[in-house]
Each structure stands twice: as C-alpha cells, then as structure tokens.
Design a protein around this motif. Structure first.
Motif, PDB file in Angstrom:
ATOM      1  N   PRO A 132     -48.659  53.610  55.728  1.00  0.00           N
ATOM      2  CA  PRO A 132     -48.681  52.852  56.997  1.00  0.00           C
ATOM      3  C   PRO A 132     -50.005  52.109  57.181  1.00  0.00           C
ATOM      4  O   PRO A 132     -50.833  52.447  58.035  1.00  0.00           O
ATOM      5  CB  PRO A 132     -48.486  53.945  58.052  1.00  0.00           C
ATOM      6  N   TRP A 133     -50.206  51.074  56.391  1.00  0.00           N
ATOM      7  CA  TRP A 133     -51.491  50.372  56.425  1.00  0.00           C
ATOM      8  C   TRP A 133     -51.792  49.763  57.791  1.00  0.00           C
ATOM      9  O   TRP A 133     -52.951  49.719  58.221  1.00  0.00           O
ATOM     10  CB  TRP A 133     -51.494  49.276  55.360  1.00  0.00           C
ATOM     11  N   GLY A 134     -50.769  49.301  58.459  1.00  0.00           N
ATOM     12  CA  GLY A 134     -50.995  48.704  59.778  1.00  0.00           C
ATOM     13  C   GLY A 134     -51.593  49.696  60.761  1.00  0.00           C
ATOM     14  O   GLY A 134     -52.538  49.383  61.492  1.00  0.00           O
ATOM     15  N   THR A 135     -51.052  50.918  60.759  1.00  0.00           N
ATOM     16  CA  THR A 135     -51.578  51.960  61.652  1.00  0.00           C
ATOM     17  C   THR A 135     -52.998  52.328  61.281  1.00  0.00           C
ATOM     18  O   THR A 135     -53.876  52.499  62.135  1.00  0.00           O
ATOM     19  CB  THR A 135     -50.682  53.205  61.593  1.00  0.00           C
ATOM     20  N   ILE A 136     -53.243  52.461  59.992  1.00  0.00           N
ATOM     21  CA  ILE A 136     -54.585  52.833  59.523  1.00  0.00           C
ATOM     22  C   ILE A 136     -55.605  51.769  59.917  1.00  0.00           C
ATOM     23  O   ILE A 136     -56.696  52.089  60.412  1.00  0.00           O
ATOM     24  CB  ILE A 136     -54.576  53.035  58.000  1.00  0.00           C
ATOM     25  N   ILE A 137     -55.236  50.515  59.714  1.00  0.00           N
ATOM     26  CA  ILE A 137     -56.158  49.424  60.054  1.00  0.00           C
ATOM     27  C   ILE A 137     -56.436  49.405  61.551  1.00  0.00           C
ATOM     28  O   ILE A 137     -57.584  49.206  61.987  1.00  0.00           O
ATOM     29  CB  ILE A 137     -55.568  48.073  59.596  1.00  0.00           C
ATOM     30  N   ALA A 138     -55.396  49.657  62.364  1.00  0.00           N
ATOM     31  CA  ALA A 138     -55.580  49.674  63.816  1.00  0.00           C
ATOM     32  C   ALA A 138     -56.510  50.795  64.241  1.00  0.00           C
ATOM     33  O   ALA A 138     -57.395  50.611  65.095  1.00  0.00           O
ATOM     34  CB  ALA A 138     -54.223  49.810  64.507  1.00  0.00           C
ATOM     35  N   VAL A 139     -56.327  51.985  63.652  1.00  0.00           N
ATOM     36  CA  VAL A 139     -57.184  53.133  63.988  1.00  0.00           C
ATOM     37  C   VAL A 139     -58.627  52.862  63.585  1.00  0.00           C
ATOM     38  O   VAL A 139     -59.570  53.134  64.347  1.00  0.00           O
ATOM     39  CB  VAL A 139     -56.658  54.412  63.309  1.00  0.00           C
ATOM     40  N   VAL A 140     -58.801  52.322  62.374  1.00  0.00           N
ATOM     41  CA  VAL A 140     -60.161  52.000  61.908  1.00  0.00           C
ATOM     42  C   VAL A 140     -60.820  50.988  62.830  1.00  0.00           C
ATOM     43  O   VAL A 140     -62.004  51.107  63.169  1.00  0.00           O
ATOM     44  CB  VAL A 140     -60.118  51.469  60.456  1.00  0.00           C
ATOM     45  N   ALA A 141     -60.061  50.003  63.286  1.00  0.00           N
ATOM     46  CA  ALA A 141     -60.611  48.986  64.175  1.00  0.00           C
ATOM     47  C   ALA A 141     -61.033  49.588  65.510  1.00  0.00           C
ATOM     48  O   ALA A 141     -62.086  49.250  66.054  1.00  0.00           O
ATOM     49  CB  ALA A 141     -59.576  47.877  64.398  1.00  0.00           C
ATOM     50  N   ILE A 142     -60.215  50.494  66.037  1.00  0.00           N
ATOM     51  CA  ILE A 142     -60.546  51.146  67.310  1.00  0.00           C
ATOM     52  C   ILE A 142     -61.810  51.986  67.171  1.00  0.00           C
ATOM     53  O   ILE A 142     -62.701  51.968  68.031  1.00  0.00           O
ATOM     54  CB  ILE A 142     -59.363  52.008  67.789  1.00  0.00           C
ATOM     55  N   VAL A 143     -61.880  52.752  66.074  1.00  0.00           N
ATOM     56  CA  VAL A 143     -63.073  53.586  65.837  1.00  0.00           C
ATOM     57  C   VAL A 143     -64.320  52.720  65.687  1.00  0.00           C
ATOM     58  O   VAL A 143     -65.385  53.023  66.242  1.00  0.00           O
ATOM     59  CB  VAL A 143     -62.870  54.463  64.588  1.00  0.00           C
ATOM     60  N   ALA A 144     -64.189  51.620  64.957  1.00  0.00           N
ATOM     61  CA  ALA A 144     -65.333  50.718  64.770  1.00  0.00           C
ATOM     62  C   ALA A 144     -65.772  50.110  66.087  1.00  0.00           C
ATOM     63  O   ALA A 144     -66.972  49.982  66.362  1.00  0.00           O
ATOM     64  CB  ALA A 144     -64.965  49.626  63.769  1.00  0.00           C
ATOM     65  N   LEU A 145     -64.785  49.736  66.915  1.00  0.00           N
ATOM     66  CA  LEU A 145     -65.121  49.159  68.216  1.00  0.00           C
ATOM     67  C   LEU A 145     -65.832  50.177  69.095  1.00  0.00           C
ATOM     68  O   LEU A 145     -66.838  49.860  69.736  1.00  0.00           O
ATOM     69  CB  LEU A 145     -63.850  48.672  68.911  1.00  0.00           C
ATOM     70  N   ALA A 146     -65.310  51.412  69.103  1.00  0.00           N
ATOM     71  CA  ALA A 146     -65.950  52.463  69.903  1.00  0.00           C
ATOM     72  C   ALA A 146     -67.370  52.724  69.424  1.00  0.00           C
ATOM     73  O   ALA A 146     -68.298  52.891  70.228  1.00  0.00           O
ATOM     74  CB  ALA A 146     -65.112  53.741  69.837  1.00  0.00           C
ATOM     75  N   ALA A 147     -67.551  52.739  68.110  1.00  0.00           N
ATOM     76  CA  ALA A 147     -68.887  52.967  67.557  1.00  0.00           C
ATOM     77  C   ALA A 147     -69.840  51.842  67.929  1.00  0.00           C
ATOM     78  O   ALA A 147     -71.003  52.084  68.272  1.00  0.00           O
ATOM     79  CB  ALA A 147     -68.805  53.111  66.044  1.00  0.00           C
ATOM     80  N   SER A 148     -69.335  50.611  67.887  1.00  0.00           N
ATOM     81  CA  SER A 148     -70.189  49.476  68.235  1.00  0.00           C
ATOM     82  C   SER A 148     -70.576  49.510  69.709  1.00  0.00           C
ATOM     83  O   SER A 148     -71.707  49.160  70.067  1.00  0.00           O
ATOM     84  CB  SER A 148     -69.488  48.163  67.898  1.00  0.00           C
TER      85      SER A 148
END
Length: 274
Positions: free
Chosen positions: A15-31
């Motif tokens: 499920p690459w779409g889900t993984i990419i979405a989760v990574v993006a959310i984590v990156a945004l939260a970290a930023s």
C-alpha cells in the motif's frame, strides 16, 4: 480459478499510497515541532537569563541592587523638568539618563522601535521607571539584534531603539543609572533590568506613572519624533534648566513659569505591546 485467485493477490501488493501519506504526516509534524523549537528558543533562553538575574530584584534590605553590578554609573537628576517638543536639551551624558525632557513621554510598553527616537521623549520615559535599551545599529545586527530585542519586546516599562554614534555596542539606561556593554550575551544586561525597571525604592521620580502611548499629537509610537544626530545649538536647554512655561505635564496641565515642578500622575499599569 487458481489463475484468478493469483491475479487478485498480485493486485493487492504494497500500500504505497498509505505509506507515503503517513510519512508525509510524520514529516509535517516533525517540521512543525522543529519550527516551534527554533522560534521559541530565544524566549525560552530569555526566561533562563531572567531567572539567573532574579537575585538582583530590589528588596527593602537591598533597595538598589544595581550597586552590585560592575560598570553601572549613576548621577542625581531632578525630575519633572519639562521642555516643549520644539526644544532640545544639552545633555551631559550619551545616551542621557536623566535631566530636563519633553513633556510627552515615549511609549515604553515593551516597544522595540525600528528607528532612533527623539532623545528628550525617551528620557521622560525613564522618569516613569522604564529601562531604555539603546544599541549601535552599526554593531548590533542580525542574530545579536534579535537576542537583544527579546529583552524588551512585550516587557512592560521597557523600550529599545537604535542610537546612531553610540560609543559602545549596547547601552542601558534607567533614571540616574547607565550601563554600557560590548556583548549581547552579557549577563549584566538582565541584572540591570531586574534591578532597576520599576524599582519602587525611590530610584526614579514618578512611581506609578504610565508607560502607555499618548497617541497622535502627543507621542505616537507608530510615528515617533525622530532622533536628531546634530549637536545641540546655543539655544539648547542646560542640565540645570528649570523648565519651560507652557510645557506639558503628566496630568495634561501646563508647567508653571519659572520652572515650578510638575506633578506626576499615577496611571494604570502598562499593557505590553505585541
């Protein structure tokens, strides 16, 4: 049938779409967290500096803790000697920290003035218990300027402004007191402020007077009278001047002829300016 089942399984895949979405959310939260930490660092560091300087707060047994700060110079000045907005004073110190001054005080509710302000108005604010942080704009810039600004911004009875031609990078003034330092990290900056800002033990003339802005036509912090870098002329008022008839008083009245002392009006506590 077997071929059909095999086709369905192969279509599920990763499920690459889900993984990419989760990574993006984590990156945004970290930023967001990193941005907050970076932006709040100056305020958090300033809180630590103020805590370290807390031992210089005035008490009944230690009414003027600035006497314990190396480098502080003092002088005795008479308060409530006012001049007109069109007049100048031949001050005996640079920057001055007492003496005759304009009848309208500079707003000192935690304001960081971007441009140099007329000296005679700034001195009046010192009479009300404010601390004025002046700096040489040729020497204090960038990160150093930001670090100095957090000492003043939003702090009641505090103001900060550039002072062209200042002989040191930083100069702090309260009524009758001055400290000049070279480094924005100097702990004495915070000790001076802790010791003298609204010190109630008779170190400034008008305890309880306001730091609030007076507004257009009097003193407008959005359009303050500019600093005059020229040398005062022969008509400048001397340090022993007795006051100008018709100069504004705190209560909106006028000074009496022959320099009769004006009366400082008690005023509500200042509201920090954002």
């Amino acid at each position: 049938m077997k071929a059909a089942r095999s086709s369905v399984v192969s279509k599920k895949g990763t499920p690459w779409g889900t993984i990419i979405a989760v990574v993006a959310i984590v990156a945004l939260a970290a930023s967001v967290i990193i941005y907050y930490m970076v932006q709040s660092a100056p305020k958090r560091e300033q809180a630590d500096r103020e805590a370290a300087a807390a031992s210089f707060a005035p008490t009944a047994s230690d009414p003027d803790p600035s006497k314990r700060i190396p480098g502080v110079v003092t002088a005795d000045y008479k308060g409530s000697v006012h001049i007109l907005p069109t007049e100048r004073v031949a001050y005996d110190k640079t920057p001055p920290f007492g003496g005759p001054h304009d009848g309208y005080w500079a707003a000192c509710t935690g304001i960081v003035y971007p441009n140099a302000v007329r000296t005679e108005n700034m001195v009046h604010a010192l009479e009300h218990g404010a601390v004025w942080i002046a700096y040489n704009p040729q020497q204090i810039t960038g990160d150093a300027l930001n670090l100095l600004s957090v000492r003043a911004k939003g702090k009641p009875y505090t103001m900060m402004s550039p002072y062209p031609g200042l002989d040191k990078p930083i100069s702090l003034q309260s009524w009758g007191h001055q400290l000049k330092v070279d480094d924005v990290n100097d702990a004495r900056i915070d000790e001076f402020i802790a010791a003298l800002r609204t010190n109630p033990n008779g170190v400034y003339p008008e305890v309880g007077a306001s730091c609030d802005a007076l507004g257009p036509g009097q003193f407008d912090p959005d359009n303050p009278p500019p600093f005059d870098p020229s040398k005062p002329g022969p008509d400048a008022k001397p340090m022993d001047y007795k006051g100008t008839a018709g100069a504004q008083q705190e209560q909106g009245g006028m000074n009496q002829p022959s320099g009769a002392p004006s009366t400082g009006a008690p005023a509500p506590s200042a509201t920090p300016t954002k």
